[in-house]
Design a protein around this motif. Structure first.
Motif, PDB file in Angstrom:
ATOM      1  N   VAL A   1      53.945 -24.823  92.683  1.00  0.00           N
ATOM      2  CA  VAL A   1      52.819 -24.853  92.618  1.00  0.00           C
ATOM      3  C   VAL A   1      52.227 -25.719  91.452  1.00  0.00           C
ATOM      4  CG1 VAL A   1      52.254 -22.493  93.384  1.00  0.00           C
ATOM      5  CG2 VAL A   1      52.397 -22.998  91.012  1.00  0.00           C
ATOM      6  N   ILE A   2      52.990 -26.410  90.646  1.00  0.00           N
ATOM      7  CA  ILE A   2      52.439 -27.409  89.405  1.00  0.00           C
ATOM      8  C   ILE A   2      53.071 -28.654  90.126  1.00  0.00           C
ATOM      9  CG2 ILE A   2      52.652 -28.086  87.448  1.00  0.00           C
ATOM     10  CD1 ILE A   2      50.847 -25.844  87.392  1.00  0.00           C
ATOM     11  N   ASP A   3      52.109 -29.444  90.149  1.00  0.00           N
ATOM     12  CA  ASP A   3      52.477 -30.959  90.984  1.00  0.00           C
ATOM     13  C   ASP A   3      53.550 -31.618  90.046  1.00  0.00           C
ATOM     14  OD1 ASP A   3      52.470 -33.373  91.979  1.00  0.00           O
ATOM     15  OD2 ASP A   3      50.360 -33.235  92.388  1.00  0.00           O
ATOM     16  N   GLY A   4      54.725 -31.950  90.545  1.00  0.00           N
ATOM     17  CA  GLY A   4      55.584 -32.849  89.746  1.00  0.00           C
ATOM     18  C   GLY A   4      55.341 -34.495  89.914  1.00  0.00           C
ATOM     19  N   ARG A   5      54.723 -34.332  90.771  1.00  0.00           N
ATOM     20  CA  ARG A   5      54.275 -35.899  91.207  1.00  0.00           C
ATOM     21  C   ARG A   5      53.202 -36.822  90.326  1.00  0.00           C
ATOM     22  NH1 ARG A   5      55.626 -37.297  97.353  1.00  0.00           N
ATOM     23  NH2 ARG A   5      55.186 -39.312  96.593  1.00  0.00           N
ATOM     24  N   ASN A   6      52.161 -36.101  90.417  1.00  0.00           N
ATOM     25  CA  ASN A   6      50.919 -36.640  89.773  1.00  0.00           C
ATOM     26  C   ASN A   6      50.583 -36.185  88.434  1.00  0.00           C
ATOM     27  OD1 ASN A   6      48.663 -38.368  89.826  1.00  0.00           O
ATOM     28  ND2 ASN A   6      48.022 -37.757  91.767  1.00  0.00           N
TER      29      ASN A   6
ATOM     30  N   VAL B   1      47.167 -41.613  91.266  1.00  0.00           N
ATOM     31  CA  VAL B   1      45.815 -41.737  91.984  1.00  0.00           C
ATOM     32  C   VAL B   1      45.016 -40.437  91.895  1.00  0.00           C
ATOM     33  CG1 VAL B   1      44.689 -42.126  94.352  1.00  0.00           C
ATOM     34  CG2 VAL B   1      46.882 -43.151  93.469  1.00  0.00           C
ATOM     35  N   ARG B   2      43.941 -40.826  91.463  1.00  0.00           N
ATOM     36  CA  ARG B   2      42.848 -39.586  91.300  1.00  0.00           C
ATOM     37  C   ARG B   2      43.040 -38.573  92.422  1.00  0.00           C
ATOM     38  NH1 ARG B   2      36.905 -42.304  92.327  1.00  0.00           N
ATOM     39  NH2 ARG B   2      36.256 -40.062  91.986  1.00  0.00           N
ATOM     40  N   ASP B   3      42.710 -37.387  92.347  1.00  0.00           N
ATOM     41  CA  ASP B   3      42.979 -36.391  93.220  1.00  0.00           C
ATOM     42  C   ASP B   3      41.735 -35.851  93.594  1.00  0.00           C
ATOM     43  OD1 ASP B   3      42.556 -34.773  91.224  1.00  0.00           O
ATOM     44  OD2 ASP B   3      44.351 -33.611  91.064  1.00  0.00           O
ATOM     45  N   ASP B   4      40.452 -36.286  93.382  1.00  0.00           N
ATOM     46  CA  ASP B   4      39.400 -35.986  93.742  1.00  0.00           C
ATOM     47  C   ASP B   4      38.597 -36.499  94.871  1.00  0.00           C
ATOM     48  OD1 ASP B   4      38.906 -37.999  92.040  1.00  0.00           O
ATOM     49  OD2 ASP B   4      37.041 -37.288  91.590  1.00  0.00           O
ATOM     50  N   VAL B   5      38.937 -37.380  95.387  1.00  0.00           N
ATOM     51  CA  VAL B   5      38.720 -38.251  96.573  1.00  0.00           C
ATOM     52  C   VAL B   5      39.862 -38.454  97.601  1.00  0.00           C
ATOM     53  CG1 VAL B   5      36.658 -39.162  95.530  1.00  0.00           C
ATOM     54  CG2 VAL B   5      38.606 -40.358  95.577  1.00  0.00           C
ATOM     55  N   PRO B   6      39.778 -38.696  98.560  1.00  0.00           N
ATOM     56  CA  PRO B   6      40.953 -39.223  99.791  1.00  0.00           C
ATOM     57  C   PRO B   6      41.600 -40.342  99.361  1.00  0.00           C
ATOM     58  CG  PRO B   6      39.030 -38.283 101.159  1.00  0.00           C
ATOM     59  CD  PRO B   6      38.283 -38.577  99.668  1.00  0.00           C
TER      60      PRO B   6
END
Length: 747
Positions: free
Chosen positions: A278-283, A556-561
């Motif tokens: 559940v914790i993003d290992g890539r971003n 990359v920001r994760d708040d927009v596509p």
């Protein structure tokens, strides 16, 4: 309980990189290299001490897939006579006795793995000592170890089979793999091994899906606590099979594989543990702990909490180590970031909130909620002008067809058949790195910096003219990295001081961080490209990095596509192309080295990605006049599945990496009747080997067996940034000589 799948291994300050390069240069001994490795492992385990277990065998001198191949004794025939680290590094970097094994991207990441070469005639001599030694090291330090191991199915499926059928090769490798496991099973009464099987996220593979249950049943029968983990997407088809097996636990990625929730009802009926990624290992963005906790509570409606182990979505290999050195990033933006050590803490806080909430954990959740809210409302991330530009009518096609363009370009540019060139970068010497660093720190003036860069470019142009290359480059001495250089000059990017991640071996990159809307305030390359062109009457290529690659090689920001971010970048590259062509630059290369690695792993998601990625490249290049020749470059790609997309890119010339694959990759271009021009790499720049004239002639003649001379360019595989001048100069001189020899025989 909480855990991670793997930890960054290069070191907080790239200690392993420096030790490896010193070892390869003969400056330190093997004992000294191994001492650094042991110290790093101890430090990294200490950072994991509050987790359920520490990861063993996630450490590597080069690559974990290569580690497994070497442990199994799966060495190509050309290296069978080599042993120890000499044989290991020969497979990774090449040797006087043979070419290195191919490298390619690890699924859709920017990490490269060494591709094993397997044959039905192989014999295997298994050696588990490296894994056993690390396990015992961890136990001696008082830790509870878990062995991280590349799964059998992923290992074989990602390998190149040089002889024989898949089934017979799989059986032979399985026998060796089981021998390895027999040795590991002796370490403890019930040793825990996490088998990484990301190949399962690609969906059903008829070659081996019927073998999943019997294989993992046999592994469990060895007394091993087997956890089978997939990541980067959902793996429901394989999960259904594994739930019928005897494995101990199932690891699933709930960050990039949202559909993994569909398997929860079936999992609930089993007795297996769920290792919930559940914790993003890539971003690198902080986790929204409130939403993560809600996800875990949703999981808990199916799976009892005592059967849920909270985990990272994948190995933290893909994340930077620590924020402790970041003193120059805006403090507000820094508060939105989560690096490797932060992710470990996020796991621990989530575990506390999920299992037994404490006042301390609740306070950390409140703080996290405040940071998440502040980021959403921050004025730093929004730019109304770029949003308005995106909403206007945008040009996404060249004015004339390729046939018309190439005819005009051939006449105007007057380059020969089998035109020789390079991909762009030349060696980054210590002097150049010192010059850039001195300017960055204010130790030297801009005039001194400019003089140093111009001196390098002048020498670079003179060398290329001397050996007779047809199309020249300026060498890129002003660029620390092909993505970072452009990001530094665009709004919406921020840069770290020490957020290094491993790309391959000792090669590390420091990805830009895209935190807000992106735009290009002013020209980025014009000064240096036009200066280089002023030094010669030969053509000099303008060198740009494409929008898809800038996106895929950034955090990359994760708040927009992602598609929106990519379009913003594309508009900036279009502006740069227009500036270059107006200044008289006739050939412009827009590198899309990472175009393929952005592909979704599931076939059903590919069309959407191709649509917007293709649109972004064309948005960047459509501004080019018909007489301006657009080149692009792609790395480490199997092109069979994307050849139609490559055609649709409509670049006038594409250069690709083929040196480790012969002319095999070119066959697909011939089969589809590809008409645009192509520069297949004729020698491998990732190896220090200097190819002979005879070897290069052989490579060129092999290319001519597939495509005509009128369609071919001759160049190295990739940029020469990481090589030394004493390797580059003879290699390129041999390339030019070999090309002329072949041309002479064709006349």
């Amino acid at each position: 309980m909480s855990q991670i799948i793997g930890f960054p291994r290069i070191g907080e300050n790239r200690e392993l990189k420096r030790a490896l390069e010193s070892f390869w240069a003969g400056k330190i001994s093997q004992n000294e290299l191994e001492k650094v490795a042991k110290e790093l492992r101890a430090k990294h385990w200490a950072e994991q001490k509050e987790l359920e277990n520490v990861c063993v065998n996630d450490f590597s001198f080069y690559d974990n897939v290569l580690d497994l191949a070497y442990a199994l004794g799966a060495k190509p025939a050309r290296f069978q006579h080599l042993s120890g680290l000499e044989g290991y590094f020969a497979m990774a970097r090449g040797h006087k006795d043979g070419q290195a094994c191919a490298m390619t991207k690890w699924f859709n990441t920017n990490y490269h793995f060494v591709v094993p070469e397997l044959s039905s005639s192989d014999t295997y001599k298994v050696n588990a000592s490296a894994i056993i030694d690390q396990y015992k090291e961890a136990k001696a330090l008082g830790y509870k170890p878990k062995i991280a191991l590349v799964g059998l199915f992923t290992f074989v499926a990602l390998s190149t089979i040089t002889q024989g059928e898949f089934a017979e090769v799989f059986d032979a490798v399985k026998s060796a793999y089981f021998t390895l496991l027999d040795e590991l099973a002796k370490l403890d009464s019930s040793v825990l091994i996490e088998f990484s099987e990301p190949i399962f996220t690609r969906g059903v593979d008829e070659r081996f899906y019927h073998l999943i249950k019997p294989t993992y049943d046999a592994i469990a029968n060895k007394g091993i606590k087997a956890v089978v983990t997939s990541f980067f997407e959902h793996s429901n088809e394989a999960s259904e099979i594994l739930l019928e097996s005897k494995i101990y636990g199932l690891g699933l990625d709930f960050v990039y594989g949202e559909k993994n929730t569909q398997i929860l009802p079936a999992l609930a009926k089993s007795d297996k543990l769920l290792f919930a990624g559940v914790i993003d290992g890539r971003n690198i963005w902080i986790a929204d702990l409130e939403s993560k906790l809600a996800l875990l509570e949703q999981i808990a409606t199916h799976i009892p909490k005592e059967r849920v182990i909270i985990s990272s979505s994948c190995s933290l290999l893909h994340a930077p180590y620590s924020k402790s050195a970041e003193t120059k990033i805006d403090s507000e933006i820094l508060s939105w970031l989560s690096f490797g050590l932060d992710k470990v803490q996020e796991l621990l806080v989530l575990d506390a909130l999920f299992k037994a909430p404490s006042d301390e954990a609740r306070a950390k959740l409140t703080h996290n909620q405040a940071l998440i809210a502040a980021r959403k409302s921050s004025c730093k991330i929004h730019d109304s002008a770029i949003k308005a530009r995106l909403e206007s009518t945008l040009k996404t096609a060249r004015d004339e067809s390729f046939a018309a363009r190439i005819k005009a370009q051939r006449a105007a540019l007057a380059y020969p058949n089998l035109a020789t060139t390079t991909i762009g970068s030349f060696p980054q010497t210590q002097e150049i790195r010192t010059l850039r660093l001195g300017y960055k720190k204010g130790a030297i003036s801009k005039e001194q910096y400019d003089d140093g860069i111009k001196a390098y470019i002048k020498d670079c142009i003179a060398f290329q003219e001397e050996i007779g290359l047809d199309v020249l480059v300026h060498g890129e001495p002003e660029r620390n990295d092909m993505v970072e250089y452009f990001g530094e000059q665009m709004k919406g990017f921020v840069f770290s001081q020490n957020a290094w991640v491993q790309s391959y071996g000792s090669r590390c990159v420091k990805p830009p961080i895209i935190y807000g809307d992106v735009s290009r305030p002013k020209a980025m390359t014009l000064e240096w490209i036009t200066y280089a062109q002023s030094l010669t009457t030969k053509l000099v290529k303008g060198m740009l990095t494409g929008p898809v690659t800038i996106l895929n090689w950034s955090f990359v920001r994760d708040d927009v596509p992602r598609s929106v971010v990519c379009k913003q970048i594309a508009l900036g590259i279009a502006d740069e192309i227009d500036d270059l062509q107006k200044a008289g630059i006739k050939i412009i290369q827009v590198d899309e080295a990472a175009f393929k690695e952005g592909y979704p792993l599931r076939a059903e998601n590919i069309a959407e990605y191709e649509s917007w990625a293709l649109e972004c490249f064309k948005l960047a290049t459509a501004i080019a006049e018909s007489s301006t020749q657009i080149h692009t470059h792609m790395c480490y790609s199997e092109f069979n599945d994307i050849i139609k997309t490559i055609e649709a890119l409509d670049a006038d010339v594409i250069s690709i990496e083929t040196a480790r694959s012969g002319n095999r990759l070119l066959q697909v271009f011939k089969e589809v009747g590809y008409t645009h021009e192509i520069g297949p790499g004729v020698y491998d720049i990732h190896s220090p080997r200097i190819p002979s004239v005879e070897e290069l002639e052989g490579q060129i003649r092999a290319l001519l067996e597939v495509l005509p001379k009128e369609q071919l360019w001759i160049n190295p595989d990739c940029g020469l940034k990481t090589r030394k001048w004493e390797e580059v100069k003879p290699s390129l001189a041999n390339l030019v000589k070999a090309t002329k020899n072949v041309l002479h025989t064709l006349q």
